[in-house]
Scaffold this motif. Structure first.
Motif, mmCIF file in Angstrom:
data_model
loop_
_atom_site.group_PDB
_atom_site.id
_atom_site.type_symbol
_atom_site.label_atom_id
_atom_site.label_comp_id
_atom_site.label_asym_id
_atom_site.label_seq_id
_atom_site.Cartn_x
_atom_site.Cartn_y
_atom_site.Cartn_z
ATOM 1 N N ARG A 123 -73.209 -60.919 -45.592
ATOM 2 C CA ARG A 123 -73.545 -61.474 -44.280
ATOM 3 C C ARG A 123 -72.594 -60.943 -43.203
ATOM 4 O O ARG A 123 -73.009 -60.498 -42.132
ATOM 5 C CB ARG A 123 -73.434 -62.999 -44.369
ATOM 6 C CG ARG A 123 -74.114 -63.725 -43.244
ATOM 7 C CD ARG A 123 -73.827 -65.207 -43.335
ATOM 8 N NE ARG A 123 -74.351 -65.833 -44.533
ATOM 9 C CZ ARG A 123 -74.192 -67.133 -44.819
ATOM 10 N NH1 ARG A 123 -73.499 -67.912 -44.015
ATOM 11 N NH2 ARG A 123 -74.698 -67.647 -45.912
ATOM 12 N N ASP A 124 -71.304 -60.972 -43.497
ATOM 13 C CA ASP A 124 -70.298 -60.525 -42.520
ATOM 14 C C ASP A 124 -70.463 -59.038 -42.217
ATOM 15 O O ASP A 124 -70.361 -58.605 -41.068
ATOM 16 C CB ASP A 124 -68.881 -60.781 -43.050
ATOM 17 C CG ASP A 124 -68.584 -62.269 -43.231
ATOM 18 O OD1 ASP A 124 -69.388 -63.099 -42.752
ATOM 19 O OD2 ASP A 124 -67.566 -62.605 -43.869
ATOM 20 N N MET A 125 -70.728 -58.260 -43.255
ATOM 21 C CA MET A 125 -70.863 -56.810 -43.062
ATOM 22 C C MET A 125 -72.119 -56.502 -42.262
ATOM 23 O O MET A 125 -72.114 -55.608 -41.398
ATOM 24 C CB MET A 125 -70.896 -56.102 -44.420
ATOM 25 C CG MET A 125 -70.680 -54.625 -44.335
ATOM 26 S SD MET A 125 -69.073 -54.260 -43.568
ATOM 27 C CE MET A 125 -69.245 -52.532 -43.242
ATOM 28 N N GLY A 126 -73.194 -57.258 -42.531
ATOM 29 C CA GLY A 126 -74.435 -57.062 -41.777
ATOM 30 C C GLY A 126 -74.205 -57.311 -40.290
ATOM 31 O O GLY A 126 -74.659 -56.529 -39.442
ATOM 32 N N ALA A 127 -73.471 -58.376 -39.976
ATOM 33 C CA ALA A 127 -73.192 -58.703 -38.569
ATOM 34 C C ALA A 127 -72.342 -57.602 -37.927
ATOM 35 O O ALA A 127 -72.576 -57.193 -36.788
ATOM 36 C CB ALA A 127 -72.471 -60.042 -38.488
ATOM 37 N N ARG A 128 -71.378 -57.085 -38.696
ATOM 38 C CA ARG A 128 -70.514 -56.027 -38.151
ATOM 39 C C ARG A 128 -71.286 -54.749 -37.887
ATOM 40 O O ARG A 128 -71.082 -54.081 -36.873
ATOM 41 C CB ARG A 128 -69.358 -55.741 -39.104
ATOM 42 C CG ARG A 128 -68.287 -56.801 -39.010
ATOM 43 C CD ARG A 128 -67.189 -56.553 -39.974
ATOM 44 N NE ARG A 128 -66.365 -55.418 -39.585
ATOM 45 C CZ ARG A 128 -65.150 -55.217 -40.061
ATOM 46 N NH1 ARG A 128 -64.643 -56.076 -40.929
ATOM 47 N NH2 ARG A 128 -64.447 -54.189 -39.693
ATOM 48 N N VAL A 129 -72.178 -54.415 -38.809
ATOM 49 C CA VAL A 129 -72.977 -53.197 -38.622
ATOM 50 C C VAL A 129 -73.868 -53.363 -37.396
ATOM 51 O O VAL A 129 -74.012 -52.440 -36.580
ATOM 52 C CB VAL A 129 -73.814 -52.883 -39.888
ATOM 53 C CG1 VAL A 129 -74.815 -51.767 -39.616
ATOM 54 C CG2 VAL A 129 -72.904 -52.484 -41.042
ATOM 55 N N ALA A 130 -74.461 -54.558 -37.226
ATOM 56 C CA ALA A 130 -75.309 -54.801 -36.059
ATOM 57 C C ALA A 130 -74.503 -54.628 -34.768
ATOM 58 O O ALA A 130 -74.946 -53.957 -33.830
ATOM 59 C CB ALA A 130 -75.899 -56.209 -36.130
ATOM 60 N N HIS A 131 -73.288 -55.209 -34.730
ATOM 61 C CA HIS A 131 -72.437 -55.066 -33.535
ATOM 62 C C HIS A 131 -72.098 -53.608 -33.295
ATOM 63 O O HIS A 131 -72.107 -53.131 -32.172
ATOM 64 C CB HIS A 131 -71.130 -55.859 -33.703
ATOM 65 C CG HIS A 131 -71.290 -57.295 -33.358
ATOM 66 N ND1 HIS A 131 -71.342 -58.295 -34.294
ATOM 67 C CD2 HIS A 131 -71.433 -57.908 -32.158
ATOM 68 C CE1 HIS A 131 -71.507 -59.455 -33.691
ATOM 69 N NE2 HIS A 131 -71.576 -59.257 -32.409
ATOM 70 N N ASN A 132 -71.808 -52.915 -34.391
ATOM 71 C CA ASN A 132 -71.431 -51.505 -34.285
ATOM 72 C C ASN A 132 -72.587 -50.653 -33.773
ATOM 73 O O ASN A 132 -72.401 -49.698 -33.033
ATOM 74 C CB ASN A 132 -70.944 -51.021 -35.649
ATOM 75 C CG ASN A 132 -70.302 -49.656 -35.552
ATOM 76 O OD1 ASN A 132 -70.877 -48.672 -35.987
ATOM 77 N ND2 ASN A 132 -69.132 -49.592 -34.963
ATOM 78 N N LEU A 133 -73.822 -51.033 -34.148
ATOM 79 C CA LEU A 133 -74.991 -50.294 -33.666
ATOM 80 C C LEU A 133 -75.154 -50.471 -32.159
ATOM 81 O O LEU A 133 -75.574 -49.559 -31.448
ATOM 82 C CB LEU A 133 -76.258 -50.785 -34.373
ATOM 83 C CG LEU A 133 -76.383 -50.373 -35.846
ATOM 84 C CD1 LEU A 133 -77.547 -51.107 -36.495
ATOM 85 C CD2 LEU A 133 -76.551 -48.876 -35.977
ATOM 86 N N LEU A 134 -74.762 -51.662 -31.668
ATOM 87 C CA LEU A 134 -74.891 -51.940 -30.236
ATOM 88 C C LEU A 134 -73.717 -51.378 -29.439
ATOM 89 O O LEU A 134 -73.855 -51.067 -28.271
ATOM 90 C CB LEU A 134 -74.987 -53.456 -29.999
ATOM 91 C CG LEU A 134 -76.231 -54.108 -30.613
ATOM 92 C CD1 LEU A 134 -76.181 -55.614 -30.421
ATOM 93 C CD2 LEU A 134 -77.498 -53.540 -29.986
ATOM 94 N N SER A 135 -72.541 -51.284 -30.091
ATOM 95 C CA SER A 135 -71.350 -50.765 -29.396
ATOM 96 C C SER A 135 -70.719 -49.672 -30.242
ATOM 97 O O SER A 135 -69.619 -49.852 -30.770
ATOM 98 C CB SER A 135 -70.328 -51.889 -29.189
ATOM 99 O OG SER A 135 -70.950 -53.062 -28.781
ATOM 100 N N PRO A 136 -71.397 -48.532 -30.394
ATOM 101 C CA PRO A 136 -70.912 -47.488 -31.317
ATOM 102 C C PRO A 136 -69.577 -46.887 -30.920
ATOM 103 O O PRO A 136 -68.931 -46.242 -31.734
ATOM 104 C CB PRO A 136 -72.022 -46.445 -31.287
ATOM 105 C CG PRO A 136 -72.796 -46.708 -30.051
ATOM 106 C CD PRO A 136 -72.618 -48.152 -29.692
ATOM 107 N N ASN A 137 -69.119 -47.100 -29.667
ATOM 108 C CA ASN A 137 -67.859 -46.475 -29.238
ATOM 109 C C ASN A 137 -66.641 -47.297 -29.601
ATOM 110 O O ASN A 137 -65.516 -46.844 -29.476
ATOM 111 C CB ASN A 137 -67.879 -46.227 -27.734
ATOM 112 C CG ASN A 137 -68.964 -45.227 -27.389
ATOM 113 O OD1 ASN A 137 -69.244 -44.329 -28.191
ATOM 114 N ND2 ASN A 137 -69.591 -45.382 -26.238
ATOM 115 N N ILE A 138 -66.859 -48.555 -30.042
ATOM 116 C CA ILE A 138 -65.717 -49.395 -30.418
ATOM 117 C C ILE A 138 -65.290 -49.025 -31.834
ATOM 118 O O ILE A 138 -66.102 -49.003 -32.757
ATOM 119 C CB ILE A 138 -66.084 -50.896 -30.331
ATOM 120 C CG1 ILE A 138 -66.356 -51.256 -28.872
ATOM 121 C CG2 ILE A 138 -64.978 -51.767 -30.934
ATOM 122 C CD1 ILE A 138 -66.825 -52.674 -28.660
ATOM 123 N N ILE A 139 -63.984 -48.729 -31.972
ATOM 124 C CA ILE A 139 -63.481 -48.356 -33.294
ATOM 125 C C ILE A 139 -63.407 -49.618 -34.154
ATOM 126 O O ILE A 139 -62.844 -50.632 -33.744
ATOM 127 C CB ILE A 139 -62.088 -47.689 -33.181
ATOM 128 C CG1 ILE A 139 -62.217 -46.399 -32.395
ATOM 129 C CG2 ILE A 139 -61.527 -47.400 -34.570
ATOM 130 C CD1 ILE A 139 -60.903 -45.792 -31.988
#
Ligand code: ATP
Length: 141
Positions: A123-139
């Protein structure tokens, strides 16, 4: 970075990944699993790999678990074992306890015990991937 001592109980995909990552980052890692084959597989990937039942209070005491800065309980499917191990390390006075939860109810029990962080890996990883897809420039670490 100050070196900390970590103990990881359970060497499945989650616990194994945490244990090797911490060790590769220069920390002392004690890895414990009930399964001797898992212990063998991780013997060169952590500081010390030991075969023990994490629900055995005497065994955890003998390993000096109370002296570790952080304990990660990464036992998944055996929810009873996860809860018992979490309670034992909490009562030993370990300062920071992180536990993998299998479902919401398991997570609630862990919170009642007073562990410091409950993790739902998928669940946590899914949420992180979703955030990362929306903000790909954030390390992301
Ligand atoms: P993952 O998804 O992280 O691969 P999982 O959620 O499927 O794991 P399990 O495979 O059930 O979880 O357990 C993870 C590890 O914990 C296994 O290697 C298992 O041998 C170990 N384990 C289970 N019970 C105990 C116990 N009482 N003491 C120590 N280790 C245990």
């Amino acid at each position: 970075m100050k070196q900390k001592q970590y103990a990881v109980l359970g060497l499945g995909r989650f616990g194994g990944s945490i244990a090797t990552s911490l060790y590769n980052m220069g920390h002392e890692v004690l890895a414990i699993d009930i399964n001797e084959d898992k212990v063998q597989a991780y013997s060169n990937a952590v500081s010390q790999a030991v075969q023990a039942d994490s629900t055995d209070e005497k065994a955890l005491k003998a390993l000096g678990i109370r002296n570790f800065s952080v304990v990660v309980v990464a036992i998944g499917q055996d929810i009873q074992a996860s809860i018992m191990a979490s309670l034992i390390v909490k009562e030993m006075g370990v300062k920071h306890i992180v536990v993998k939860a299998q479902n919401d109810l398991h997570g609630k029990v862990l919170e009642k015990i007073g562990v410091d962080r409950v993790v739902f890996p998928e669940r946590d990883m899914g949420a992180r991937v979703a955030h990362n897809l929306l903000s790909p420039n954030i390390i992301d670490f």
